[in-house]
Design an enzyme around this catalytic site. Sequence first.
Site, PDB file in Angstrom:
ATOM      1  N   THR A   2      -2.828  -5.840   0.650  1.00 21.72           N
ATOM      2  CA  THR A   2      -2.277  -4.485   0.821  1.00 21.72           C
ATOM      3  C   THR A   2      -3.076  -3.742   1.884  1.00 21.72           C
ATOM      4  OG1 THR A   2      -3.622  -3.389  -0.890  1.00 21.72           O
ATOM      5  CG2 THR A   2      -1.558  -4.429  -1.618  1.00 21.72           C
TER       6      THR A   2
ATOM      7  N   LYS B 295       0.870  -1.187   0.000  1.00 29.48           N
ATOM      8  CA  LYS B 295       0.000   0.000   0.000  1.00 29.48           C
ATOM      9  C   LYS B 295       0.904   1.233   0.000  1.00 29.48           C
ATOM     10  CE  LYS B 295      -4.260  -0.284   0.821  1.00 29.48           C
ATOM     11  NZ  LYS B 295      -5.136  -0.960  -0.163  1.00 29.48           N
TER      12      LYS B 295
ATOM     13  N   HIS C  40      18.930  29.396 -12.123  1.00 29.05           N
ATOM     14  CA  HIS C  40      19.628  30.545 -12.699  1.00 29.05           C
ATOM     15  C   HIS C  40      18.932  31.856 -12.340  1.00 29.05           C
ATOM     16  CE1 HIS C  40      21.955  27.683 -14.952  1.00 29.05           C
ATOM     17  NE2 HIS C  40      20.881  27.207 -15.570  1.00 29.05           N
TER      18      HIS C  40
HETATM   19  O1  LIG Z   1      27.985  25.995 -11.767  1.00 32.59           O
HETATM   20  C1  LIG Z   1      27.796  25.826 -12.993  1.00 32.59           C
HETATM   21  N1  LIG Z   1      28.177  24.654 -13.577  1.00 32.59           N
HETATM   22  C2  LIG Z   1      28.010  24.400 -14.895  1.00 32.59           C
HETATM   23  O2  LIG Z   1      28.373  23.314 -15.414  1.00 32.59           O
HETATM   24  C3  LIG Z   1      27.398  25.424 -15.653  1.00 32.59           C
HETATM   25  N2  LIG Z   1      27.066  25.521 -16.978  1.00 32.59           N
HETATM   26  C4  LIG Z   1      26.473  26.726 -17.145  1.00 32.59           C
HETATM   27  O3  LIG Z   1      26.032  27.151 -18.258  1.00 32.59           O
HETATM   28  N3  LIG Z   1      26.443  27.402 -15.979  1.00 32.59           N
HETATM   29  C5  LIG Z   1      27.018  26.632 -15.033  1.00 32.59           C
HETATM   30  N4  LIG Z   1      27.209  26.803 -13.705  1.00 32.59           N
END
Ligand SMILES: O=c1[nH]c(=O)c2[nH]c(=O)[nH]c2[nH]1
Length: 315
Positions: free
Chosen positions: A65, A20, A267
């Site tokens: 279960t 389960k 990012h």
């Molecule tokens: O810390 C990072 N590693 C990467 O492999 C990478 N590749 C990327 O475009 N930016 C970053 N930043």
Amino acid sequence: MAVHSQPARPVMLGQNQYGKAENRVVRVTRDGATHHIKDLNVSVSLSGDMDEVHYSGSNATVLPTDTTKNTVFAFAKEYGIDSAEQFAIHLARHFVTSQESIHRARIRVEEYTWDRIATSEAAAGPAGPDEPRHSFVRSGRETRLTQITYDGSSWEVVSGLKDLVVMNTTDSEFWGYVKDRYTTLPEARDRILATQVSGRWRFNWTGDEQKAPDWEESYEQTRTHLLRAFAETYSLSLQQTLYRMGARIIDHRAEIDEVRFSLPNKHHFLVDLEPFGLTNDNEVYFAADRPYGLIEATVLRDGCEARIPVDLSNL
Ligand SMILES: O=c1[nH]c(=O)c2[nH]c(=O)[nH]c2[nH]1
């Protein structure tokens, strides 16, 4: 025309497991007016002598279960939940040792954290005698994880976390990388480094109850080492930060032999404010949600074997 009769190709049952999934159990422990909560999502997966249920439909070896679900709730009452690991170990041992047909149990647990709501200044500290201590707010913390596997002789305990979101607003660079005709990324000497940590760590515990780690303490300490390594590493890449996080855990926690991380690089791009006649001195960023770099690696104690699956979504 010749007729070639072929022997029927045998069809064989392969790996199978059942149980389960996602039993949501909340255990309240009442210590006078002070209550404590454990909030878990427990998934049971069993395997063993299960050929006949697949081949002929005989259920003679099948513990329903539904029973495994009941066992989770009954154990929460009878034994309490000291830690997700302890609770899952207890369940795994029960299924394997109580049923001849079950040879292996895998128990997965997600744990959600609740913080106490302070109802007065005193409530934030130790509970006063008349202080109601029964109000909680679900914390925005990460989800804690554990997976216990027991086959009647050997144990594997892998714990970890997911959705631990962290950011450094400086002390991160990324430059000196390979460039080809498609490379446009500008080198960064001061960037934001942010990630949503998914991590797993494997314990070297072999099943001796007397030598079991303090699972709660181990989790809190491991989390602290991971966070400190993130904060204290002057980072030249997320890969380097990942390694430092794992290495710090291995260095400080003798009960852990292997750590694996999956780190999305969240990012943060500097916004071009020049069209508005403004400068941007690392102050205003666009937080992109996709695509994201995905950095994954295992860090091991020297001489130990890598056993945590490469793809953490499979764990
Ligand atoms: O810390 C990072 N590693 C990467 O492999 C990478 N590749 C990327 O475009 N930016 C970053 N930043």
